[in-house]
Structures are given as C-alpha cells and as structure tokens.
Design a protein around this motif. Sequence first.
Motif, PDB file in Angstrom:
ATOM      1  N   PRO A 123       4.300   4.510 -10.188  1.00  0.00           N
ATOM      2  CA  PRO A 123       4.459   5.632  -9.487  1.00  0.00           C
ATOM      3  C   PRO A 123       3.239   6.332  -9.161  1.00  0.00           C
ATOM      4  O   PRO A 123       2.389   6.462 -10.103  1.00  0.00           O
ATOM      5  N   ASP A 371      12.924   1.455  -9.249  1.00  0.00           N
ATOM      6  CA  ASP A 371      13.308   1.188  -7.874  1.00  0.00           C
ATOM      7  C   ASP A 371      12.586   2.167  -6.953  1.00  0.00           C
ATOM      8  O   ASP A 371      12.249   1.445  -5.744  1.00  0.00           O
ATOM      9  N   THR A 372      12.009   3.243  -7.068  1.00  0.00           N
ATOM     10  CA  THR A 372      11.405   4.091  -6.290  1.00  0.00           C
ATOM     11  C   THR A 372       9.736   3.777  -5.970  1.00  0.00           C
ATOM     12  O   THR A 372       9.339   4.225  -4.962  1.00  0.00           O
ATOM     13  N   THR A 373       9.494   2.992  -6.685  1.00  0.00           N
ATOM     14  CA  THR A 373       8.025   2.319  -6.537  1.00  0.00           C
ATOM     15  C   THR A 373       7.827   1.505  -5.320  1.00  0.00           C
ATOM     16  O   THR A 373       8.353   0.293  -5.329  1.00  0.00           O
ATOM     17  N   THR A 382      10.385  -0.860  -1.105  1.00  0.00           N
ATOM     18  CA  THR A 382      10.309  -0.316  -2.484  1.00  0.00           C
ATOM     19  C   THR A 382      10.794  -1.526  -3.439  1.00  0.00           C
ATOM     20  O   THR A 382      11.386  -2.379  -2.956  1.00  0.00           O
ATOM     21  N   GLY A 384      13.405  -1.038  -5.502  1.00  0.00           N
ATOM     22  CA  GLY A 384      14.722  -1.057  -5.216  1.00  0.00           C
ATOM     23  C   GLY A 384      15.141  -1.681  -3.848  1.00  0.00           C
ATOM     24  O   GLY A 384      16.380  -2.257  -4.008  1.00  0.00           O
ATOM     25  N   ASP A 385      14.496  -1.668  -2.975  1.00  0.00           N
ATOM     26  CA  ASP A 385      15.007  -2.477  -1.607  1.00  0.00           C
ATOM     27  C   ASP A 385      14.882  -4.046  -2.000  1.00  0.00           C
ATOM     28  O   ASP A 385      16.021  -4.698  -1.614  1.00  0.00           O
TER      29      ASP A 385
END
Length: 468
Positions: A123, A371-373, A382, A384-385
């Motif tokens: 992050p 996931d948000t990184t 990301t 998460g993607d």
Amino acid sequence: MARSDLIVIGAGPAGLAAAATAAGAGLTVTLLDEQPRPGGQIYRDVDRVAGRRGDILGKEYTDGARLTAGIRRPGIEHLDGAVVWAVSEGGQVAFTRRGQAAQARAPRVILATGALERPMPLPGWTLPGVMTAGAAQILLKQSGILAARAVLVGSGPLLYLIAAQMVRAGAPPLALVETQTRGDFLRGLRHLGGALSGWPYLAKGAAMLAAITRARVPRHTAASDIAVAGDGRAEAVTFVSGGTRHRIACDTVLLHHGVVPNSQAARCLDIAHRWDRRQHGFVPVVDAWGGTAVDGIFIAGDSAGIGGAGVAEQAGRLAALKVAEELGHLTAAERDQQAAPLRRRMARQAAVRPFLDAAYPPYAGALSPADTTLVCRCEEVTAGDIRRYAALGCLGPNQAKAFGRAGMGPCQGRYCGLTVTALLAGANAQTPDETGYYRIRAPLKPVTLGELAALDDPAAAAPSPAAE
C-alpha cells in the motif's frame, strides 16, 4: 550492419569479463550497452566516479575499474548508448543508438543483461517519494545525490550496503524497516557451512552492520503490515514490529527485497525457464557454460540466476571460453585448463548464496499483496483484479492481458510479471511453472516507426562513424 565473431549484450560484470576474455582469445567482439559508460548497475559509471565518490561507495565498487579497463583493447567494439530491442536466432541483434536504428550480426551472442530489483507492491508504493533502493544508489553513484530523510524498507544485503554508504556520506537513513524474521535467520544457518567458505562476504556484511550501529540508525526487524502513508506524496512508513505498530515520518521511502534475473531478451528467444524456489523467481535453463537450447545463444551473470558480481564475472569468462572453443580459437583442452581456476573461484564466491537466500527472503506481504494494492502500475491493475480474473477462469499471465491488460504497458511486464504469476498460481492452486509467465516478443524496448523503416536502408542502418 556490424559483423563480428561475438555479440555481448550488457556491459556489467559478466559482459565486461566475457568481452575481454573473448578478445584475449582472438575473437572480434561487439559489446552493446544502454549506458553511456561501462560498468552495469553494480559498477555504474565507475571510471568517472571512482575518484570522486569512491570513499563513500567503497572498494567493492571501485574494483569495477579493473573490469572496465579490460575492454579497452583491440578486437572489442564498445557501442555505448545502444538500446537493444530485438534478438533473433542466427545471431542478429537490432538496436537504437543516438536516434538511429542499426543491426549487428555474429555467430554467437552472450546475453549479459543482469538483474532487476524485485517489485515490492505494498500500500502506497506508487506515491511520489517512493523508489527502489537500487534507484537511490544509482542517484548516488551517477550524480552524487542522496535521498533526504529516507527510510529503507525490505530485506537483503543491499539495504545494509546503501545504509552504510549513506552513513559515510553524512546522511544516514532515518531507520531500516526489515522484513526478515528470526526464523528466516535460523533457516539460513543450515547453510552456514557453505557460507563460511565465503567468509570475506560475511565479513563485509558484519562491517556494514557495525557502521550502521555506530551511526545509531534504528533497525526494526520482522516487520509486517507495511504501508507508505501520505496525501499526494510519501510522508511516513507504518508497520508492525515486535507486536507494536510504528509510524516513522519521512520524505523518501526506499524499497528493496531482492533482485531477479532480467530475462526479457531470453524469453524473446523462447529459451526455457524454470521456477527457482530458493530465489523465488524464474531462471533460464542453461548448461555449465551458460549455453542454451537455442543454437549460438549464451546467458551469463545474474540474468542466468542471481549470484552477485563476482560470480557474474566468472560466468562471463566461462561463456567466452566456450564460444572461443566453438569458433576454433581454443582447443577443448585449452578451454578446460583456463576454465578450471574460474570454476573454483566461482564456487567460493557462490557459497554464501544459499545462506543469503534463506536468511533474507522476499517480503511475503508483497509477494501476495492485498486486493487494493496496484501490481501493474502501467495499466493500473490491482491484486484484487488478478484474483478476480482467476475466479473467471484466467489460468496464466498471457490470459490476464486479455482480461485486463496486465503486462501490456511500457515496462512490458518487467515489474508486474512475477507478482501476476504468483497471484494466479495461488488463486488456481498451481505451481509457478504450471502458471507460466508473459510471452515476450520484440520490440523489447520502445522503437519508432522511423527506426524500423531505417533498417530497410543499408546506409541508414549502419552505425555512423561520426557518432563514435
């Protein structure tokens, strides 16, 4: 088109040693390198800088002048500023130099493209003020610029080297936030017997740690839950260590948790790679001389597996000896006689590597980011993607390109490839070898249509004598 017996791509330790050894055996050599002066990353700009900042950078750096001196001899044509963007079977290499496209051809090619710093997605890693530790060292070597109010984050000997250099320069880091644990060190001790045969390396490490301690630079080990905080730029590092959450205000964050082979050119040639569990990355499949399954193509140095500058130098010399023997400049007996002391030296220098790989592993939180990184900075994809693509049936990195353009930006997957492989492997319960890596195709670096068109004009494609 430049023609020679051997093309060497890269003027770091392996490439410099290979070129000098080959020329010493009577071969003509074309040495192509992106940088304006030889040395690679480890010895970057050493001929110019050693007399200016050698006391800060240390003897390990200034020793590189011995290798750069080796290419100033007949038989070697060193083309600096040459950006290689295509390597073909049959020994044809296309590159751009000073705005002009050109080609070189030789019956043998040695890829000595070195290593890349392993990406460390966590992050806040895309905020201004965050860079790799290696990038900070380049600034110090080439320009004498030091990062202000910096915190070093990650693991590995390079962190200690840069911290010690910053101390000698009078600008010590605010802190070292290290991710290796006591358990990692204990696992490393299983390799202590081999490491002790490389005791000079361990002694250097102890000296660097002593300098850092004397300068009272705080060290936080076994750090986890690391993030870079800031509103529009890096303002602090937050992490957990010793059961306590810490926040260190800073202006610059330098990330590092190891290096990996720069294998783009090798993959462009469809050279087979395998997953190295010890080094947490892919390495090309080569023989004891650096030879590959592609006829005439050799790989030497860190681009064939991380070993460090000393190992890379010996690997470059061994590959050059094999080339000289194949082209009739040495007999097999002469090759083996010259290779024997190189192999002994290489074994001593490589002995410490299993200890280092076990004691300073990559940061787990960056190998499998939240996931948000962001993991693909070029296309803003990301973690998460990637996991979502896997849930939709995506099995490998090449499919991920179609699902969301991961790896299709300007870096062509150099900085997201390993992370995407790891995320897909984890999500699909596969090994990294089963998951694979991006399929790399030329051009390896950006090239203009004008440069491509110039290759059809023999006059335009030849290196300009006036540019030398």
